[in-house]
Structure formats: structure tokens, C-alpha cells
Design a protein around this motif. Structure first.
Motif, PDB file in Angstrom:
ATOM      1  N   VAL A 109      -6.914  -4.652   4.254  1.00  0.00           N
ATOM      2  CA  VAL A 109      -5.357  -4.588   4.681  1.00  0.00           C
ATOM      3  C   VAL A 109      -5.131  -3.762   5.929  1.00  0.00           C
ATOM      4  O   VAL A 109      -4.427  -4.213   6.568  1.00  0.00           O
ATOM      5  CB  VAL A 109      -4.850  -3.928   3.619  1.00  0.00           C
TER       6      VAL A 109
ATOM      7  N   LEU B  86      -3.958  -5.175   9.345  1.00  0.00           N
ATOM      8  CA  LEU B  86      -2.469  -4.550  10.191  1.00  0.00           C
ATOM      9  C   LEU B  86      -3.096  -4.081  11.516  1.00  0.00           C
ATOM     10  O   LEU B  86      -2.353  -4.689  12.519  1.00  0.00           O
ATOM     11  CB  LEU B  86      -2.275  -3.270   9.487  1.00  0.00           C
TER      12      LEU B  86
ATOM     13  N   ASN C  69       4.453 -14.092   5.087  1.00  0.00           N
ATOM     14  CA  ASN C  69       4.785 -12.760   4.838  1.00  0.00           C
ATOM     15  C   ASN C  69       3.535 -11.984   4.729  1.00  0.00           C
ATOM     16  O   ASN C  69       3.023 -10.818   5.199  1.00  0.00           O
ATOM     17  CB  ASN C  69       5.676 -12.112   3.682  1.00  0.00           C
ATOM     18  N   LYS C  70       2.514 -12.449   3.902  1.00  0.00           N
ATOM     19  CA  LYS C  70       1.330 -12.123   3.653  1.00  0.00           C
ATOM     20  C   LYS C  70       0.189 -12.162   5.008  1.00  0.00           C
ATOM     21  O   LYS C  70      -0.915 -11.975   5.137  1.00  0.00           O
ATOM     22  CB  LYS C  70       0.440 -12.638   2.502  1.00  0.00           C
TER      23      LYS C  70
ATOM     24  N   ALA D 104       3.675  -7.985   4.759  1.00  0.00           N
ATOM     25  CA  ALA D 104       3.233  -7.609   3.682  1.00  0.00           C
ATOM     26  C   ALA D 104       1.839  -6.941   3.816  1.00  0.00           C
ATOM     27  O   ALA D 104       1.600  -6.033   2.989  1.00  0.00           O
ATOM     28  CB  ALA D 104       2.691  -8.861   2.645  1.00  0.00           C
ATOM     29  N   VAL D 105       1.444  -7.123   4.895  1.00  0.00           N
ATOM     30  CA  VAL D 105       0.034  -6.297   5.236  1.00  0.00           C
ATOM     31  C   VAL D 105       0.251  -4.897   5.317  1.00  0.00           C
ATOM     32  O   VAL D 105      -0.357  -4.025   4.807  1.00  0.00           O
ATOM     33  CB  VAL D 105      -0.658  -6.754   6.276  1.00  0.00           C
ATOM     34  N   ALA D 106       1.323  -4.739   6.176  1.00  0.00           N
ATOM     35  CA  ALA D 106       1.756  -3.287   6.387  1.00  0.00           C
ATOM     36  C   ALA D 106       2.255  -2.370   5.012  1.00  0.00           C
ATOM     37  O   ALA D 106       2.054  -1.243   4.687  1.00  0.00           O
ATOM     38  CB  ALA D 106       2.960  -3.256   7.375  1.00  0.00           C
TER      39      ALA D 106
ATOM     40  N   LEU E 113      -0.647  -1.570   3.053  1.00  0.00           N
ATOM     41  CA  LEU E 113      -1.462  -0.276   3.627  1.00  0.00           C
ATOM     42  C   LEU E 113      -0.392   0.859   3.117  1.00  0.00           C
ATOM     43  O   LEU E 113      -1.111   1.851   2.806  1.00  0.00           O
ATOM     44  CB  LEU E 113      -1.496  -0.545   5.095  1.00  0.00           C
TER      45      LEU E 113
END
Lengths: 333, 333
Positions: A54, A58, A117-118, B53-55, B58
Motif C-alpha cells: 500500500v 502510494l 479508487n483502489k 483508497a491507497v492513501a 495507508l
DNA sequence: GCTCTAAGTGCAAACGTTTACATCTTTTCT
DNA sequence: AGAAAAGATGTAAACGTTTGCACTTAGAGC
């Protein structure tokens, strides 16, 4: 989830290097001396360090994840496509987020948005239609999309298919040459692009060109019982040869005919347009337009990897060869 | 992937609030005044803001993603389980990362590790065996796991199954009461826990208790042709009643018998232990131990949501009711 | 011996959120 | 009216990486 137990910091401290160096080792960057690399690797192993994907996602803006959009998981047609996709994805180290959209709890474009969004790096789309909102969302986020076993109205997106028109025409020819006079087309979704723009037009043209009378297109035949229940209507309409897009429906029709004491193929010839396990396992086995489903999935995924890497793609609309496989549901001659 | 076009900052600036407030609005935190909320929502809509969604993952340490580990996508048994899982996952807004492990490019524990690196909040595991390295990795990262339609040797992990022993015994009883004398068990993976610890022992006990002579357990019968090719051996061994774990293999046996001119169920009674579409679609239709696959998947996923939220779970080994459904591959009495 | 290049490494700013804490208002209670 | 509680908002530090840039060192070329 707790805070991560061992991070790149811990490795860096333990190996007496900076986190940048650890990162380089992890990512196989070769600007690291042999000794340092070995020391870092030893620490990684000792501490059981595993990078947090993750955080990587980012920082690097790549998640090595692709989205897979499929109407129904239990439909073998999609399952076999998915298998091809999955194998190539594994090869290129992508993970797959799968979402089925037949479930109407969420609308198509919501599902797609949640996938975007993922931060998936790309999407393989297998559903029948691609709503406008979705297409726009793809463009807005610049996420590459490949359609597998389906097609977009305006061919805006890359796709991997077979030549449906040619395949259907060939199948209809087979039926006609077997002496059948009253040919019908049985489809699931009328508004699926493949049906609306390829199969149905091909059928209509064929009927017209060969003076076979009124066209008979049965729509909305989606599952086993739809097929089973359709059979009496076919009898009523005097149909003696059919092409059925979904093989589960073909089997329904087949069993319905048999239960009614009819003979297949003498009374009715059946050709199914999606050759999964099912078609070859029933008796009489079904004559099929055999689509190379596994390969279609694999090719689609391979193309997607290229698109995700901004590599040149010479052809974005790939048509793979199909095969008309004669089995027992058509006359053998 | 490019830098995200519109972030929470942009929304904050445009709506003249701090990013914290935007975050609250996005997450439905109700410590926000009506007016502010409306203003923020308007801006979100206008700018097409979508949270990354990644942020989120995290920062919040929750990815709202679960991993699904499945041996083979094209096996309807798993497809139907997956559908139950998928529906509940959608309901609770989890995405699913699916990985099939039959492909031997990667070893099981590598696949699992890659899933854990993606920081999935939980895992549903449907493969036959859970390697030790994997079990340890799960424990190390504290990731909840639920086994669906399978079981762990030492029952270390939550599971959703049926009572295999009872089901098989009941099925064997049916065969015995039909007057069959030479009963066999046909399984796929010998080293699957369900087979090794439930099915095979249940079978052996039954044979012994009822003085039915030598036990006949055929292992490694995994697909259609395995079943097809096994039939002559069954004949040679004088088998007149079988339980087959995989329905694709059952169908292979069935067709092989029919092609050999034998009568089902008169010459051989067949009960299949995994009732997918396939079993009901062939003729004669197969008598089955009907497992509630969809429900098993759904229950497994529901249980996983509880585990992921650290909720109380009263029972971590759930056995759902099965049903012995008599069709045409056993005598009708 | 001096400059130049390249290899190896570290520093610190991103990446886009969440969230504990602090602050400021407003309401409620006595 | 004053204190306390509740509500609304902002500040800034995390989360765990990647990566551009700067720095050091050492060998190469002259």
C-alpha cells in the motif's frame, strides 16, 4: 490491522544503511554494492521484512493490481476467460481485483468507480455494455481498459474477440446445408453490444439473403430454465435449427426437447456459441462455435500489460480464430 | 499513472475548510454542520473528487480488501462458493483480490505472502491444504482467515463446512439399501484435509462396520477424463456403487459407462459429493450430496467481516446442513 | 598530482489520506 | 450570569514507501 511490525526503517537501522538503500535492494536497483546488498538481504530475511504494498503504491503511483469486471462468476464462459487473464497476470506479477456486476446492489459505474479508487493500474472488462459514466471515469483517470470477449459500441476501447459475424454466418450455413429451413437465433442480453451489433445483424442478413422467411430472434434467454421453457415455443414456431449464445441455455433447450421425446439433431439442430465444459459433457454433445476463451483472456491481459507500461501496441482490436466444432447436436455428414 | 488530478486538498481549498473536515464528510463522521457538509459535498461533486483508497489504506491501516484463495477458477464448486462470498463482500463494501493457486508458477506461500503484502484485511481460503509457512505468516500479521468448504488439519482456523462424515455415511447407506454390495469412494486430492480426515475415514469405517469386504478408494481423479478413464477399472473391480467427490469426474464416469452401453443406475449407482450445475444438467441427472455452496461462501464472508472488526464470534467452526438429493443416478424407491 | 566520471549512498520531500489533539463557538444548566 | 458540556473546525503528525538530488569516495585519464 495493527501498525506494521517491521518496516523499511528497521531494516535500514539493522543493516546500518539508509532506507533509500534498502528500497533499492528491494526493488532490484543495481546501484548498490554487492556487500551492502548482501547485508541488507540478510537483515530482510532475518527480520521477516515484507514491503507494504500500500505504501509502495502510494509512493510509486503503481499498485501492480488490475481490475476485472465480470457479469457472473459462475458462468463458465467468464471463468475460462478469467483463467487466461489470471495466468498472465501472475506471470507479470499483477494481482487481480475481481468484481461481478450482475448483482444489482450497486450500479455498474459505482462498481467501476470503486475499482478506480483502489488505483488499479488497468482494467479488463467483460460485461456487455460499458456505461458512459464509466467510460468517462476511465478516461479521466487515464486507466487503460481492455475488453475481453465483448466490444464497445464505438470501439473506443481495446478489445479481444472473435469475428462473431463470420462465425455465426458459418454456423447458419451449416444448419442450412443440413436441410434446415426454419433457423432461429437465441440470445441472452439483447442489448449486449456483441449481440446487438454483430450476432443479430449477421443472422438477419443471412435469413434475408437466403430467403429463409421470417427471422426468429429469441431474446432474454439467459439460464437453464429460460432455455428449458423456450423449447415449446420453438416447436410452435416450427424451428428446426438454432444458434444459442449461452451454452447453459442450449443445454436447457436440449434437455427440454429430450424430455419431450424429441430427437436431437433430427428434430432440432443446436449450435451453441460459447463452448465451455458444459457443451461437451452433455449427451448428445453440442456442436459449438468454439471460442479460444483461455487465449482471449491471456491476450487481453498481455495487451493490458503493454498499455500499462506505455508500450507500443500495434493492434488494439484483436480477433482470434474460432473453430466450428461438429458434435452430436448437428447431423453428421 | 499520473499524479492524482484532484485531491482532498483541492476540495478543502475550494470549500474553504480544512482537509480534516473534508475527510469527515467523506467518511460520514457527523461532527460536521449541515451547511459545511453540503458545501463540501457540492465541491466534491463539482470537482469529481474521489478519495484515493491507497492513501486511505495507508493512513487508516484498513484497505477494505479481502483476499480470496482458490485452487481453480473454472471449477464450479469454487465459483459458487465465490459467488456467496462476493455478494456479502459487496454488501459490506469489501473488494476482493482473487488468486488461484493451482498454477505452479508460484508456490502457495508466495502467493499468500503477496496477498498479505497488499495489506488485505482478511483472507478466505478454499484450497485443500494450508502450508505451515502460510499459517505462520497469517499469525505474524494478525490477519484473520476463514476456510470455506475446507478444513485445516488442526482446526487452527475458522471454517465453514458441512458434516462430511455424516453426509458420506448417509450416502453410503443409500447405496447399500439399494442393494449394492461393492461400494467405492472416488476422490480428487488424497492429501486434501477433507478427504484425508473425513471422507476416507468415514468410508473405511462404513465398509468395515457393514462387512462390505475390501475398501476401494480411488484417488487422484480430478477431471472429466480422469473419471472417464477410471470407469473400466471400476468394472474390473466389480464396483456397483460409488461416491465421487468432484462432479466433473462423476460426469466423466457417467458418460464412460453410457458409452460402454451400461445402464445407470442399474449397473452402477453414482452419488456426487459436490452438487454444481453440472450434476443436474447431465442425463441421467446425478444424485448428489447437495452442499449449500452459496450459503457457505456467504457465511464464511460474514464471519470474516466480524473477525476483521474484532467482534465476538460465538462459533468459529460452522457446519451448515446438507441435503441428499435423489435424482436419476440412483434407484428410485 | 589534478580533474573528471561513475558508483554508492544518504537526505528529505513527496504520495493523499486519517486522526489525536487543540482551539474556538455555541448551547445548556444552575 | 457564569461554568460546563457539546459541537464544529483546524493543525500537524503520522502511515511506509519511492525517488530526485546532493554528497562522498575512488579509480581513470591526462
Amino acid at each position: 490491522m495493527h501498525k506494521q511490525e517491521v518496516t523499511i526503517y528497521d531494516v535500514a537501522r539493522e543493516a546500518k544503511v539508509s532506507m533509500a538503500t534498502v528500497s533499492r535492494v528491494v526493488n532490484g536497483n543495481n546501484n548498490v554494492s554487492k556487500e551492502t546488498r548482501d547485508r541488507v538481504l540478510e537483515v530482510i530475511k532475518r527480520l521477516h521484512y515484507q514491503p507494504n504494498a500500500v505504501a509502495q503504491g502510494l509512493a510509486s503511483k503503481r499498485t501492480t493490481t488490475v481490475g476485472l469486471i465480470v457479469p457472473d462468476l459462475t458462468n463458465l464462459y467468464f471463468a475460462e476467460l478469467s483463467k487466461g487473464i489470471d495466468d498472465i497476470a501472475l506471470l507479470y506479477k499483477y494481482n487481480i481485483i475481481i468484481t461481478s456486476i450482475e448483482n444489482r446492489l450497486m450500479k455498474e459505474d459505482q462498481v467501476i468507480q470503486s475499482l478506480l479508487n483502489k488505483q488499479v493500474d488497468g482494467v479488463i472488462y467483460m460485461a456487455n455494455r460499458l456505461p458512459n459514466e464509466a467510460a468517462e471515469a476511465f478516461k479521466r483517470t487515464n486507466t487503460p481498459v481492455v475488453l475481453a470477449g465483448t466490444r464497445n459500441n464505438r470501439d473506443e476501447f481495446a478489445s479481444v474477440t472473435i469475428d462473431y459475424k463470420k462465425a455465426d454466418t458459418e454456423a447458419l450455413n451449416l444448419l442450412m446445408h443440413d436441410g434446415k429451413k426454419n433457423l432461429a437465433l437465441v440470445v441472452g442480453d439483447e442489448d449486449a453490444v456483441v449481440n446487438g451489433e454483430n450476432r443479430i445483424p449477421a443472422y438477419n442478413e443471412f435469413i434475408k439473403e437466403n430467403n429463409l422467411g421470417e427471422p426468429h430472434v429469441y431474446t432474454g434467454v439467459k439460464d437453464y430454465s429460460d432455455g428449458y421453457n423456450l423449447y415449446p415455443q420453438l416447436v410452435k414456431d416450427g424451428i428446426d435449427g438454432i444458434i444459442v449464445t449461452r451454452d447453459i441455455s442450449s443445454v436447457g433447450i436440449l434437455n427440454s426437447a429430450i424430455d419431450a421425446g424429441k430427437k436431437i439433431p433430427e428434430d432440432l439442430e443446436i449450435i451453441t456459441a460459447s463452448a465451455t465444459q458444459l457443451a461437451s459433457v452433455v449427451r448428445p454433445a453440442l456442436t459449438t462455435i468454439k471460442q479460444p476463451l483461455y487465449d482471449m483472456g491471456a491476450v487481453a491481459m498481455r495487451m493490458l500489460t503493454k498499455l500499462m507500461n506505455n508500450e507500443e501496441v500495434d493492434e488494439t482490436h484483436i480477433e482470434l480464430p474460432y473453430e466450428l466444432v461438429k458434435k452430436q447436436s448437428t447431423l453428421n455428414r
